[in-house]
Design a protein around this motif. Sequence first.
Motif, PDB file in Angstrom:
ATOM      1  N   GLY A 230      94.844  13.394  -2.203  1.00 29.23           N
ATOM      2  CA  GLY A 230      94.153  13.126  -0.954  1.00 29.23           C
ATOM      3  C   GLY A 230      92.684  12.809  -1.131  1.00 29.23           C
ATOM      4  N   ILE A 231      92.292  12.569  -2.355  1.00 28.93           N
ATOM      5  CA  ILE A 231      90.898  12.275  -2.683  1.00 28.93           C
ATOM      6  C   ILE A 231      90.909  11.320  -3.870  1.00 28.93           C
ATOM      7  CG2 ILE A 231      90.778  14.345  -4.108  1.00 28.93           C
ATOM      8  CD1 ILE A 231      87.820  14.521  -3.583  1.00 28.93           C
ATOM      9  N   ASP A 232      89.992  10.377  -3.865  1.00 28.55           N
ATOM     10  CA  ASP A 232      89.905   9.423  -4.966  1.00 28.55           C
ATOM     11  C   ASP A 232      89.448  10.117  -6.241  1.00 28.55           C
ATOM     12  OD1 ASP A 232      90.680   7.324  -3.332  1.00 28.55           O
ATOM     13  OD2 ASP A 232      88.623   6.785  -2.806  1.00 28.55           O
ATOM     14  N   HIS A 233      89.950   9.633  -7.368  1.00 31.39           N
ATOM     15  CA  HIS A 233      89.548  10.147  -8.676  1.00 31.39           C
ATOM     16  C   HIS A 233      88.056   9.894  -8.877  1.00 31.39           C
ATOM     17  CE1 HIS A 233      88.790   9.830 -13.000  1.00 31.39           C
ATOM     18  NE2 HIS A 233      89.637  10.830 -13.080  1.00 31.39           N
ATOM     19  N   SER A 234      87.397  10.855  -9.479  1.00 33.30           N
ATOM     20  CA  SER A 234      85.976  10.726  -9.774  1.00 33.30           C
ATOM     21  C   SER A 234      85.736  11.136 -11.222  1.00 33.30           C
ATOM     22  CB  SER A 234      85.166  11.637  -8.842  1.00 33.30           C
ATOM     23  OG  SER A 234      83.850  11.807  -9.333  1.00 33.30           O
TER      24      SER A 234
ATOM     25  N   HIS B   4      94.160  16.322   5.011  1.00 32.15           N
ATOM     26  CA  HIS B   4      93.611  15.608   6.156  1.00 32.15           C
ATOM     27  C   HIS B   4      94.342  16.001   7.433  1.00 32.15           C
ATOM     28  CE1 HIS B   4      91.292  13.199   3.432  1.00 32.15           C
ATOM     29  NE2 HIS B   4      92.385  12.924   2.745  1.00 32.15           N
ATOM     30  N   ARG B   5      93.579  16.482   8.387  1.00 32.21           N
ATOM     31  CA  ARG B   5      94.164  16.806   9.695  1.00 32.21           C
ATOM     32  C   ARG B   5      94.292  15.552  10.539  1.00 32.21           C
ATOM     33  NH1 ARG B   5      90.326  20.667   8.902  1.00 32.21           N
ATOM     34  NH2 ARG B   5      91.181  22.645   8.255  1.00 32.21           N
ATOM     35  N   ASN B   6      93.423  14.599  10.277  1.00 32.10           N
ATOM     36  CA  ASN B   6      93.431  13.354  11.032  1.00 32.10           C
ATOM     37  C   ASN B   6      94.041  12.284  10.142  1.00 32.10           C
ATOM     38  OD1 ASN B   6      92.717  10.934  12.325  1.00 32.10           O
ATOM     39  ND2 ASN B   6      90.949  11.923  13.284  1.00 32.10           N
ATOM     40  N   THR B   7      94.954  11.504  10.656  1.00 33.66           N
ATOM     41  CA  THR B   7      95.635  10.508   9.833  1.00 33.66           C
ATOM     42  C   THR B   7      94.734   9.325   9.495  1.00 33.66           C
ATOM     43  OG1 THR B   7      96.515   9.457  11.818  1.00 33.66           O
ATOM     44  CG2 THR B   7      97.912  11.088  10.708  1.00 33.66           C
ATOM     45  N   SER B   8      93.645   9.166  10.193  1.00 35.94           N
ATOM     46  CA  SER B   8      92.726   8.068   9.914  1.00 35.94           C
ATOM     47  C   SER B   8      91.884   8.404   8.691  1.00 35.94           C
ATOM     48  CB  SER B   8      91.799   7.823  11.110  1.00 35.94           C
ATOM     49  OG  SER B   8      90.765   6.941  10.744  1.00 35.94           O
ATOM     50  N   SER B   9      91.809   7.472   7.766  1.00 38.64           N
ATOM     51  CA  SER B   9      91.003   7.706   6.562  1.00 38.64           C
ATOM     52  C   SER B   9      89.513   7.654   6.873  1.00 38.64           C
ATOM     53  CB  SER B   9      91.349   6.676   5.489  1.00 38.64           C
ATOM     54  OG  SER B   9      91.033   5.379   5.957  1.00 38.64           O
ATOM     55  N   LEU B  10      89.154   7.272   8.093  1.00 34.79           N
ATOM     56  CA  LEU B  10      87.746   7.208   8.473  1.00 34.79           C
ATOM     57  C   LEU B  10      87.163   8.591   8.744  1.00 34.79           C
ATOM     58  CD1 LEU B  10      87.944   4.208  10.971  1.00 34.79           C
ATOM     59  CD2 LEU B  10      87.173   4.159   8.590  1.00 34.79           C
ATOM     60  N   HIS B  11      88.018   9.599   8.942  1.00 40.56           N
ATOM     61  CA  HIS B  11      87.555  10.931   9.310  1.00 40.56           C
ATOM     62  C   HIS B  11      87.690  11.925   8.167  1.00 40.56           C
ATOM     63  CE1 HIS B  11      88.299   9.033  13.223  1.00 40.56           C
ATOM     64  NE2 HIS B  11      87.235   9.727  13.571  1.00 40.56           N
ATOM     65  N   ARG B  12      87.336  11.540   6.971  1.00 38.34           N
ATOM     66  CA  ARG B  12      87.470  12.436   5.816  1.00 38.34           C
ATOM     67  C   ARG B  12      86.320  13.425   5.728  1.00 38.34           C
ATOM     68  NH1 ARG B  12      90.024   9.183   0.759  1.00 38.34           N
ATOM     69  NH2 ARG B  12      91.761   8.353   1.917  1.00 38.34           N
ATOM     70  N   LYS B  13      85.166  13.052   6.221  1.00 34.15           N
ATOM     71  CA  LYS B  13      84.001  13.913   6.080  1.00 34.15           C
ATOM     72  C   LYS B  13      84.249  15.257   6.754  1.00 34.15           C
ATOM     73  CE  LYS B  13      79.156  14.253   6.583  1.00 34.15           C
ATOM     74  NZ  LYS B  13      77.916  13.760   6.863  1.00 34.15           N
ATOM     75  N   GLY B  14      83.873  16.313   6.090  1.00 31.20           N
ATOM     76  CA  GLY B  14      83.990  17.633   6.668  1.00 31.20           C
ATOM     77  C   GLY B  14      85.285  18.354   6.344  1.00 31.20           C
ATOM     78  N   GLU B  15      86.227  17.683   5.738  1.00 24.14           N
ATOM     79  CA  GLU B  15      87.483  18.352   5.377  1.00 24.14           C
ATOM     80  C   GLU B  15      87.215  19.256   4.174  1.00 24.14           C
ATOM     81  OE1 GLU B  15      90.230  18.246   7.041  1.00 24.14           O
ATOM     82  OE2 GLU B  15      89.703  16.633   8.401  1.00 24.14           O
ATOM     83  N   PRO B  16      87.735  20.475   4.196  1.00 25.79           N
ATOM     84  CA  PRO B  16      87.483  21.385   3.073  1.00 25.79           C
ATOM     85  C   PRO B  16      88.273  20.973   1.827  1.00 25.79           C
ATOM     86  CG  PRO B  16      88.940  22.409   4.662  1.00 25.79           C
ATOM     87  CD  PRO B  16      88.505  21.101   5.255  1.00 25.79           C
ATOM     88  N   PHE B  17      87.726  21.323   0.685  1.00 28.77           N
ATOM     89  CA  PHE B  17      88.402  21.054  -0.585  1.00 28.77           C
ATOM     90  C   PHE B  17      89.231  22.267  -0.971  1.00 28.77           C
ATOM     91  CE2 PHE B  17      84.798  18.202  -0.670  1.00 28.77           C
ATOM     92  CZ  PHE B  17      85.399  17.020  -1.070  1.00 28.77           C
ATOM     93  N   HIS B  18      90.458  22.024  -1.321  1.00 32.64           N
ATOM     94  CA  HIS B  18      91.366  23.066  -1.785  1.00 32.64           C
ATOM     95  C   HIS B  18      91.455  22.917  -3.303  1.00 32.64           C
ATOM     96  CE1 HIS B  18      92.821  23.862   2.335  1.00 32.64           C
ATOM     97  NE2 HIS B  18      92.455  22.611   2.501  1.00 32.64           N
ATOM     98  N   ILE B  19      91.064  23.953  -4.002  1.00 29.42           N
ATOM     99  CA  ILE B  19      91.021  23.912  -5.465  1.00 29.42           C
ATOM    100  C   ILE B  19      91.997  24.955  -6.010  1.00 29.42           C
ATOM    101  CG2 ILE B  19      89.558  24.110  -7.511  1.00 29.42           C
ATOM    102  CD1 ILE B  19      88.450  21.999  -5.634  1.00 29.42           C
ATOM    103  N   THR B  20      92.837  24.535  -6.950  1.00 32.80           N
ATOM    104  CA  THR B  20      93.715  25.460  -7.654  1.00 32.80           C
ATOM    105  C   THR B  20      93.427  25.356  -9.140  1.00 32.80           C
ATOM    106  OG1 THR B  20      95.446  25.146  -5.988  1.00 32.80           O
ATOM    107  CG2 THR B  20      96.109  26.133  -8.081  1.00 32.80           C
TER     108      THR B  20
ATOM    109  N   ASN C 152      83.581  25.015   1.904  1.00 31.07           N
ATOM    110  CA  ASN C 152      83.804  24.168   0.731  1.00 31.07           C
ATOM    111  C   ASN C 152      83.748  22.674   1.041  1.00 31.07           C
ATOM    112  OD1 ASN C 152      84.065  26.379  -0.877  1.00 31.07           O
ATOM    113  ND2 ASN C 152      86.282  26.396  -0.863  1.00 31.07           N
ATOM    114  N   GLU C 153      82.831  22.275   1.907  1.00 34.96           N
ATOM    115  CA  GLU C 153      82.678  20.849   2.176  1.00 34.96           C
ATOM    116  C   GLU C 153      82.104  20.135   0.963  1.00 34.96           C
ATOM    117  OE1 GLU C 153      80.341  20.872   5.733  1.00 34.96           O
ATOM    118  OE2 GLU C 153      82.121  20.627   6.962  1.00 34.96           O
ATOM    119  N   ASP C 154      81.368  20.840   0.131  1.00 30.69           N
ATOM    120  CA  ASP C 154      80.793  20.265  -1.085  1.00 30.69           C
ATOM    121  C   ASP C 154      81.748  20.556  -2.236  1.00 30.69           C
ATOM    122  OD1 ASP C 154      79.407  19.809  -3.491  1.00 30.69           O
ATOM    123  OD2 ASP C 154      77.487  20.237  -2.551  1.00 30.69           O
ATOM    124  N   ILE C 155      82.241  19.524  -2.860  1.00 28.11           N
ATOM    125  CA  ILE C 155      83.228  19.701  -3.927  1.00 28.11           C
ATOM    126  C   ILE C 155      82.657  20.471  -5.112  1.00 28.11           C
ATOM    127  CG2 ILE C 155      82.786  17.481  -5.052  1.00 28.11           C
ATOM    128  CD1 ILE C 155      85.878  17.343  -5.474  1.00 28.11           C
TER     129      ILE C 155
END
Length: 120
Positions: free
Chosen positions: A11-15, A47-63, A85-88
């Motif tokens: 759900g996030i682009d590779h960096s 993503h709670r919103n199906t639009s890719s325009l609303h990604r900002k503010g989604e928390p990061f889930h780290i395992t 966890n808005e900041d990765i």
Amino acid sequence: MQIPLQITFHGIDHSDAIEERIREKAAKLEQVCDRITRCRVVIEVHHRNTSSLHRKGEPFHITVNVTIPGGELVVKRDPKDPHVNEDILVALREAFDNMERQLKDFVARSRVETKTRAAQ
């Protein structure tokens, strides 16, 4: 590590920068415990919103999943608050700090068990 570090993005682009940070954090874990055989890290954004325009503010889930002789240690950061966890980089630091504490506890317990067996 016997098996190379595994890093997965969902759900996030590779960096490359984030991957490099994860590699640094995993190397630090190996300094804490040299018996790690495998380390897997998953970074997800649900993503709670199906639009890719609303990604900002989604928390990061780290395992972070670490395999050691005799067991497996898992840290799962799954925030319920959307502002956590808005900041990765913060999310990664928290997850790896937690794993480092677990590994230190494992190493300490192993030393106690070894001393107990030696004394018998």
